[in-house]
Design an enzyme around this catalytic site. Structure first.
Site, PDB file in Angstrom:
ATOM      1  CG  HIS A  88      -2.071   0.916   1.128  1.00  0.00           C
ATOM      2  ND1 HIS A  88      -2.020   2.233   1.507  1.00  0.00           N
ATOM      3  CD2 HIS A  88      -3.323   0.709   0.699  1.00  0.00           C
ATOM      4  CE1 HIS A  88      -3.205   2.785   1.333  1.00  0.00           C
ATOM      5  NE2 HIS A  88      -4.013   1.881   0.850  1.00  0.00           N
ATOM      6  CG  PHE A  89      -0.622   2.346  -3.010  1.00  0.00           C
ATOM      7  CD1 PHE A  89      -1.567   1.393  -3.324  1.00  0.00           C
ATOM      8  CD2 PHE A  89      -1.020   3.519  -2.404  1.00  0.00           C
ATOM      9  CE1 PHE A  89      -2.919   1.621  -3.078  1.00  0.00           C
ATOM     10  CE2 PHE A  89      -2.370   3.751  -2.147  1.00  0.00           C
ATOM     11  CZ  PHE A  89      -3.322   2.802  -2.474  1.00  0.00           C
TER      12      PHE A  89
END
Length: 142
Positions: free
Chosen positions: A48-49
């Site tokens: 993420h991410f």
């Protein structure tokens, strides 16, 4: 002030889901202020991410809930119990939280009746609001 070991004596959360590094202010059963130093090594940043690491908003809310649980469970009659997260109202995210940020997590209990409570949470980074929410809790036995 409570360090990580003292926090672990109050709430059952452990790595990688313990999202509070220390408690810097507490009024038992009323309010608490916690700190989370957001490291680039947090497991959630893996996905993420990968190219643009951002702390998931739901984990900011969870960190606020953990601070609220510390405040509630430090009250003498609640010691040794568990605080269960039962709801979220009026949650807003205002700014992204990234590696290197220090989250200040402030929770104040608005209402507490029997085993049910409601608190207002505010998360900031460098004095800027990143999240505000109302959270509901229920106390239970282990």
């Amino acid at each position: 002030m409570l360090d990580i070991q003292q926090i672990q004596q109050i709430i059952p959360h452990r790595y990688p889901f313990l999202l509070v590094d220390r408690i810097v202010e507490v009024e038992e059963g009323k309010r608490a202020v916690g700190i989370k130093n957001v490291s680039a090594n947090e497991q959630f940043f893996v996905g993420h991410f990968p190219e643009y690491p951002v702390m998931p908003g739901v984990l900011i809310v969870e960190a606020l809930a953990q601070v609220g649980a510390v405040a509630m469970l430090m009250k003498e009659e609640n010691r040794g119990r568990l605080a269960f997260f039962t709801g979220i109202d009026n949650c807003r995210f205002k700014k992204q939280v990234k590696p290197g940020d220090q989250l200040r997590l402030e929770v104040e209990m608005i209402r507490f009746k029997g085993a049910i409570g409601k608190g207002k949470g505010i998360a900031t980074v460098d004095g800027e609001l990143v999240c505000e929410t109302e959270m509901m809790f229920a106390l239970g036995e282990k």
